[in-house]
Design a protein around this motif. Structure first.
Motif, PDB file in Angstrom:
ATOM      1  N   LYS A  36     -15.014  14.192 -16.757  1.00 39.45           N
ATOM      2  CA  LYS A  36     -14.734  13.031 -17.191  1.00 39.45           C
ATOM      3  C   LYS A  36     -13.194  12.428 -17.280  1.00 39.45           C
ATOM      4  N   ALA A  37     -12.541  12.586 -17.733  1.00 37.21           N
ATOM      5  CA  ALA A  37     -11.197  12.546 -17.687  1.00 37.21           C
ATOM      6  C   ALA A  37     -10.466  11.771 -15.936  1.00 37.21           C
ATOM      7  N   GLY A  38     -11.976  12.075 -15.094  1.00 33.81           N
ATOM      8  CA  GLY A  38     -11.211  12.641 -13.720  1.00 33.81           C
ATOM      9  C   GLY A  38     -10.413  13.138 -12.660  1.00 33.81           C
ATOM     10  N   TYR A  39     -10.176  14.396 -13.825  1.00 30.51           N
ATOM     11  CA  TYR A  39      -9.551  15.746 -12.743  1.00 30.51           C
ATOM     12  C   TYR A  39     -10.671  16.792 -12.397  1.00 30.51           C
ATOM     13  N   LYS A  40     -10.089  16.796 -11.165  1.00 30.51           N
ATOM     14  CA  LYS A  40     -10.606  18.152 -10.265  1.00 30.51           C
ATOM     15  C   LYS A  40     -10.857  19.946 -11.035  1.00 30.51           C
ATOM     16  N   VAL A  41     -11.371  20.374 -11.086  1.00 32.36           N
ATOM     17  CA  VAL A  41     -11.019  22.038 -12.170  1.00 32.36           C
ATOM     18  C   VAL A  41     -12.047  22.626 -11.168  1.00 32.36           C
ATOM     19  N   ALA A  42     -11.179  23.249 -11.671  1.00 32.34           N
ATOM     20  CA  ALA A  42     -11.323  24.813 -10.717  1.00 32.34           C
ATOM     21  C   ALA A  42     -11.029  25.756 -11.783  1.00 32.34           C
ATOM     22  N   SER A  43     -11.543  27.036 -11.638  1.00 28.19           N
ATOM     23  CA  SER A  43     -12.070  28.627 -11.989  1.00 28.19           C
ATOM     24  C   SER A  43     -10.686  29.012 -12.037  1.00 28.19           C
ATOM     25  N   GLN A  44      -9.940  29.925 -12.425  1.00 29.44           N
ATOM     26  CA  GLN A  44      -9.010  30.967 -12.156  1.00 29.44           C
ATOM     27  C   GLN A  44      -8.987  32.348 -12.444  1.00 29.44           C
ATOM     28  N   SER A  45      -8.761  33.826 -11.906  1.00 24.59           N
ATOM     29  CA  SER A  45      -8.614  34.558 -12.249  1.00 24.59           C
ATOM     30  C   SER A  45      -7.271  34.916 -12.967  1.00 24.59           C
ATOM     31  N   ALA A  46      -7.794  36.446 -13.283  1.00 29.55           N
ATOM     32  CA  ALA A  46      -6.574  36.814 -14.025  1.00 29.55           C
ATOM     33  C   ALA A  46      -5.343  36.833 -13.632  1.00 29.55           C
ATOM     34  N   GLU A  47      -5.476  37.404 -12.139  1.00 29.29           N
ATOM     35  CA  GLU A  47      -4.476  37.976 -11.172  1.00 29.29           C
ATOM     36  C   GLU A  47      -4.193  36.510 -10.732  1.00 29.29           C
ATOM     37  N   ALA A  48      -4.313  35.093 -10.778  1.00 30.69           N
ATOM     38  CA  ALA A  48      -3.802  34.232 -10.481  1.00 30.69           C
ATOM     39  C   ALA A  48      -2.958  33.648 -11.104  1.00 30.69           C
ATOM     40  N   LEU A  49      -3.225  34.139 -12.149  1.00 28.08           N
ATOM     41  CA  LEU A  49      -2.604  33.691 -13.707  1.00 28.08           C
ATOM     42  C   LEU A  49      -1.197  34.663 -13.916  1.00 28.08           C
ATOM     43  N   GLY A  50      -1.423  35.845 -13.192  1.00 33.15           N
ATOM     44  CA  GLY A  50      -0.530  36.657 -13.759  1.00 33.15           C
ATOM     45  C   GLY A  50      -0.735  37.302 -15.239  1.00 33.15           C
ATOM     46  N   VAL A  51      -1.892  37.594 -15.222  1.00 33.12           N
ATOM     47  CA  VAL A  51      -2.556  38.039 -16.078  1.00 33.12           C
ATOM     48  C   VAL A  51      -3.336  39.441 -16.360  1.00 33.12           C
ATOM     49  N   GLU A  52      -3.132  40.638 -16.772  1.00 35.89           N
ATOM     50  CA  GLU A  52      -3.956  41.929 -16.761  1.00 35.89           C
ATOM     51  C   GLU A  52      -5.292  41.511 -17.011  1.00 35.89           C
ATOM     52  N   GLU A  53      -6.496  42.259 -16.098  1.00 33.89           N
ATOM     53  CA  GLU A  53      -7.360  41.986 -15.512  1.00 33.89           C
ATOM     54  C   GLU A  53      -8.408  42.279 -17.044  1.00 33.89           C
TER      55      GLU A  53
END
Length: 125
Positions: A36-53
């Protein structure tokens, strides 16, 4: 008299449970708010964030603007962890990164961490 007290306690408990359920934010709430604020949004995986699955429930990354060479896009990342300790650890890592990049901020509320540009974080909240 006891029946009235029990009924009153039951009503108060029901209102409290409904309040918690209706106020709790989920991925769709953040995604709608940012779109609604004009952002393009995408889901992220734990791996892409460097977080343990298995430590996160969901994560999204959103960006808006920055179409020219001069302007920097507003970006924000919202991550919901399965427990608060993992969220605190991730918040600490993000604060280290944010200290090296001007205009970057990190907020945590319970097990949700929001990090990005100052405007991006404001838009996500």
């Amino acid at each position: 008299m006891k029946k009235k007290i029990i009924a009153l306690v039951a009503i108060v408990a029901l209102v409290a449970v409904l309040g918690i359920c209706l106020v709790a934010c989920n991925q769709a709430d953040y995604q709608k708010r940012l779109e609604k604020a004009g952002y393009k949004v995408a889901s992220q995986s734990a791996e892409a964030l460097g977080v343990e699955e298995g430590k996160i429930e969901w994560a999204i990354l959103a960006a808006k603007g920055g179409d020219s060479l001069i302007s920097r896009p507003d970006t924000v990342m919202v991550v919901k962890f399965k427990n608060t300790d993992d969220a605190k650890s991730f918040e600490s890592k993000m604060n280290e990164i944010a200290s090296t990049v001007d205009g970057t901020t990190v907020k945590r509320s319970g097990n949700i961490v929001i990090a990005g540009t100052e405007q991006g974080v404001k838009d996500a909240q």
